[in-house]
Design a protein around this motif. Structure first.
Motif, PDB file in Angstrom:
ATOM      1  N   GLY A  88       0.542  -1.264  -0.102  1.00  7.84           N
ATOM      2  CA  GLY A  88       0.045  -0.332   0.038  1.00  7.84           C
ATOM      3  C   GLY A  88       1.396   1.555  -0.220  1.00  7.84           C
ATOM      4  N   ARG A  89       0.134   2.255  -0.533  1.00  7.12           N
ATOM      5  CA  ARG A  89       0.743   3.652  -0.606  1.00  7.12           C
ATOM      6  C   ARG A  89       0.555   4.768   0.418  1.00  7.12           C
ATOM      7  N   THR A  90       1.654   4.455   1.277  1.00 10.01           N
ATOM      8  CA  THR A  90       1.079   5.845   2.531  1.00 10.01           C
ATOM      9  C   THR A  90       0.765   7.543   1.926  1.00 10.01           C
ATOM     10  N   GLY A  91       0.016   8.102   2.275  1.00  5.11           N
ATOM     11  CA  GLY A  91      -0.302   9.327   2.116  1.00  5.11           C
ATOM     12  C   GLY A  91      -1.340   9.741   3.129  1.00  5.11           C
ATOM     13  N   ILE A  92      -0.726  11.608   2.713  1.00  2.00           N
ATOM     14  CA  ILE A  92      -0.981  12.746   3.817  1.00  2.00           C
ATOM     15  C   ILE A  92      -1.520  13.645   3.330  1.00  2.00           C
ATOM     16  N   GLY A  93      -1.928  15.335   3.803  1.00  3.70           N
ATOM     17  CA  GLY A  93      -1.964  16.361   3.439  1.00  3.70           C
ATOM     18  C   GLY A  93      -0.780  16.866   2.624  1.00  3.70           C
ATOM     19  N   ALA A  94      -0.559  17.354   1.231  1.00  5.13           N
ATOM     20  CA  ALA A  94       0.603  18.290   0.775  1.00  5.13           C
ATOM     21  C   ALA A  94       0.999  18.857   2.166  1.00  5.13           C
ATOM     22  N   ARG A 115       8.781  10.823   2.534  1.00  6.57           N
ATOM     23  CA  ARG A 115       8.766   9.941   3.000  1.00  6.57           C
ATOM     24  C   ARG A 115       6.839   9.139   3.337  1.00  6.57           C
ATOM     25  N   PHE A 116       6.766  10.236   2.778  1.00  2.00           N
ATOM     26  CA  PHE A 116       5.353   9.576   1.976  1.00  2.00           C
ATOM     27  C   PHE A 116       4.682   9.432   0.439  1.00  2.00           C
ATOM     28  N   ASN A 117       4.856   8.452   0.656  1.00  2.00           N
ATOM     29  CA  ASN A 117       4.287   7.866  -1.229  1.00  2.00           C
ATOM     30  C   ASN A 117       3.796   9.262  -2.435  1.00  2.00           C
ATOM     31  N   HIS A 118       2.824   9.814  -1.351  1.00  2.00           N
ATOM     32  CA  HIS A 118       1.687  10.109  -2.012  1.00  2.00           C
ATOM     33  C   HIS A 118       1.686  12.221  -0.932  1.00  2.00           C
ATOM     34  N   LEU A 119       1.325  13.219  -1.178  1.00  2.00           N
ATOM     35  CA  LEU A 119       0.376  13.992  -0.591  1.00  2.00           C
ATOM     36  C   LEU A 119      -0.665  14.592  -1.523  1.00  2.00           C
ATOM     37  N   PHE A 120      -1.632  15.079  -0.648  1.00  2.14           N
ATOM     38  CA  PHE A 120      -2.984  15.085  -1.398  1.00  2.14           C
ATOM     39  C   PHE A 120      -3.205  16.673  -1.946  1.00  2.14           C
ATOM     40  N   GLU A 121      -3.388  17.508  -2.778  1.00  6.65           N
ATOM     41  CA  GLU A 121      -3.192  18.959  -2.568  1.00  6.65           C
ATOM     42  C   GLU A 121      -4.850  18.574  -2.470  1.00  6.65           C
ATOM     43  N   PRO A 122      -5.249  20.156  -2.307  1.00  7.79           N
ATOM     44  CA  PRO A 122      -6.717  20.234  -2.175  1.00  7.79           C
ATOM     45  C   PRO A 122      -7.677  19.327  -2.720  1.00  7.79           C
ATOM     46  N   ASP A 123      -9.065  18.547  -2.910  1.00  5.67           N
ATOM     47  CA  ASP A 123      -9.526  18.127  -3.462  1.00  5.67           C
ATOM     48  C   ASP A 123      -8.739  16.991  -4.758  1.00  5.67           C
ATOM     49  N   ASP A 124      -8.171  16.720  -4.622  1.00  8.26           N
ATOM     50  CA  ASP A 124      -7.637  15.863  -5.323  1.00  8.26           C
ATOM     51  C   ASP A 124      -8.004  14.134  -5.089  1.00  8.26           C
ATOM     52  N   MET A 125      -8.689  13.569  -5.650  1.00  8.87           N
ATOM     53  CA  MET A 125      -9.243  12.662  -6.322  1.00  8.87           C
ATOM     54  C   MET A 125      -8.840  11.540  -6.459  1.00  8.87           C
ATOM     55  N   PHE A 126      -9.005  10.104  -5.883  1.00  8.30           N
ATOM     56  CA  PHE A 126      -8.307   8.936  -5.799  1.00  8.30           C
ATOM     57  C   PHE A 126      -9.277   7.825  -5.904  1.00  8.30           C
ATOM     58  N   ALA A 127      -8.454   6.427  -5.967  1.00 11.28           N
ATOM     59  CA  ALA A 127      -8.958   5.284  -6.398  1.00 11.28           C
ATOM     60  C   ALA A 127      -8.969   4.551  -5.483  1.00 11.28           C
ATOM     61  N   ILE A 128      -9.721   3.678  -4.614  1.00 11.50           N
ATOM     62  CA  ILE A 128      -9.167   2.486  -3.850  1.00 11.50           C
ATOM     63  C   ILE A 128     -10.171   1.580  -4.635  1.00 11.50           C
ATOM     64  N   GLY A 129      -9.706   1.188  -5.362  1.00 13.03           N
ATOM     65  CA  GLY A 129     -10.264   0.476  -6.494  1.00 13.03           C
ATOM     66  C   GLY A 129     -11.585   0.780  -6.968  1.00 13.03           C
ATOM     67  N   GLU A 130     -12.706   0.074  -7.337  1.00  9.34           N
ATOM     68  CA  GLU A 130     -14.066   0.814  -7.517  1.00  9.34           C
ATOM     69  C   GLU A 130     -14.413   2.096  -6.870  1.00  9.34           C
ATOM     70  N   LEU A 131     -14.075   1.842  -4.746  1.00  5.40           N
ATOM     71  CA  LEU A 131     -14.877   3.193  -5.168  1.00  5.40           C
ATOM     72  C   LEU A 131     -13.833   4.354  -5.531  1.00  5.40           C
ATOM     73  N   GLN A 132     -14.477   6.028  -4.729  1.00  2.57           N
ATOM     74  CA  GLN A 132     -13.918   7.063  -5.853  1.00  2.57           C
ATOM     75  C   GLN A 132     -14.119   7.877  -4.670  1.00  2.57           C
ATOM     76  N   ALA A 133     -13.034   8.258  -4.355  1.00  2.00           N
ATOM     77  CA  ALA A 133     -12.367   8.892  -3.043  1.00  2.00           C
ATOM     78  C   ALA A 133     -11.958  10.708  -3.275  1.00  2.00           C
ATOM     79  N   ARG A 134     -12.352  12.104  -2.131  1.00  2.00           N
ATOM     80  CA  ARG A 134     -11.606  12.983  -2.659  1.00  2.00           C
ATOM     81  C   ARG A 134     -11.063  13.576  -0.878  1.00  2.00           C
ATOM     82  N   ALA A 135      -9.973  14.114  -1.420  1.00  2.00           N
ATOM     83  CA  ALA A 135      -8.837  14.812  -0.328  1.00  2.00           C
ATOM     84  C   ALA A 135      -9.815  15.622   0.189  1.00  2.00           C
ATOM     85  N   LEU A 136     -10.709  16.521   0.709  1.00  2.00           N
ATOM     86  CA  LEU A 136     -10.791  17.657   1.715  1.00  2.00           C
ATOM     87  C   LEU A 136      -9.750  18.350   2.748  1.00  2.00           C
ATOM     88  N   HIS A 137      -9.280  19.346   2.044  1.00  2.00           N
ATOM     89  CA  HIS A 137      -8.514  20.005   3.289  1.00  2.00           C
ATOM     90  C   HIS A 137      -9.477  20.782   4.086  1.00  2.00           C
TER      91      HIS A 137
END
Length: 282
Positions: A88-94, A115-137
């Motif tokens: 799995g990839r580690t993620g946190i807000g930018a 150290r984190f694999n991904h830094l989310f910008e506000p309102d970034d969209m990403f997927a968890i398999g078929e589930l759609q997700a959005r990062a809210l700052h």
């Protein structure tokens, strides 16, 4: 598609870890995992994380993401341990870069953003398999706070607590009561039936721990930010309350680990890992 959610409550830190997935055999996200830590002995353990591992394996899930809602001050992250066991990839807000800079005067190497694999910008969209997700700052508790909207569920981190508990403190470096109020109102502008999942619960006497509520319930009953509470009144209340709070017991060890995506410091020449405690500096 509605997400399936399994919660794990950690009694020692009152933290709730979530596994979010579409069904058996699908990709999942693990949100806010805990690494057990005994401050008196300096010992770490993995009982909390191993419960998550058992669930993931029993349901034949594959880990797509290990998500942190923010750099926690009250527990050590189990993300690095879980990634080693499950992938799995580690993620946190930018905004974590801002938190790292705030602690750079205390710790020579508080952990780089890489150290984190991904830094989310506000309102970034990403997927968890078929589930759609959005990062809210949702800054305020810290500059890096993210809520994760997955289907009709939102994992709010420390932006909100259960309605009878209210909201989190805002006196950490980069925190802001005014920002927290605006972040809370952003979440409370979502559809009334939206499911909200807390990162912590500190129940009043006589109530068992709980972690799921709705936008409608928060707007009607949250003791700090229900409908009708103004920003000015909230800021005055939150500022006065925060001035009475002691620092979290685990903030100094936790921040050193959590800014590094849950990675423990490397062993020194004697083979022992050390966490630093700065004296008279916090």
């Amino acid at each position: 598609m509605q997400a399936q959610i399994q919660a794990f409550f950690d009694d020692a830190t009152a933290t709730i870890t979530y596994v979010v997935f579409a069904g058996p055999g699908t990709p999942c996200a693990i949100i806010d995992p805990v690494l057990d830590f005994d401050a008196c002995s300096g010992r770490t353990a993995t009982a909390s994380a191993d419960r998550v591992i058992d669930f993931v394996r029993a349901n034949a899930l594959s880990v797509a993401w290990l998500l942190e809602t923010h750099a926690h001050a009250d527990h050590l992250s189990g993300a690095s341990y879980l990634a080693a066991q499950l992938g799995g990839r580690t993620g946190i807000g930018a905004g974590i870069r801002t938190v790292q800079r705030a602690f750079s005067a205390l710790f020579a190497d508080p952990g780089g953003a890489t150290r984190f694999n991904h830094l989310f910008e506000p309102d970034d969209m990403f997927a968890i398999g078929e589930l759609q997700a959005r990062a809210l700052h949702v800054p305020g508790h810290t500059p890096a706070d993210m809520a994760y909207a997955i289907g009709d569920a939102v994992f709010v981190g420390d932006t909100l607590f259960m309605p009878d508990v209210g909201t989190a403190r805002c006196d950490f470096p980069g925190g802001s009561a005014a920002q927290l109020y605006r972040s809370a109102r952003r979440l409370l502008a979502l559809a009334p039936a939206t499911r909200l999942f807390m990162c912590h619960d500190y129940p009043p006497a006589g109530r068992a721990a709980a972690w799921q509520t709705t936008v409608a319930a928060q707007r009607a009953h949250n003791i700090h930010v229900r409908d009708g509470v103004s920003e000015a009144d909230f800021v005055a209340m939150r500022s006065a309350r925060d001035a009475t709070l002691a620092m979290p017991t685990l903030i100094l060890p936790a921040i050193q680990v959590n800014l590094q995506a849950g990675e423990l410091p490397p062993p020194e020449a004697n083979g022992v890992r050390y966490l630093k405690i700065p004296l008279n500096a916090f």
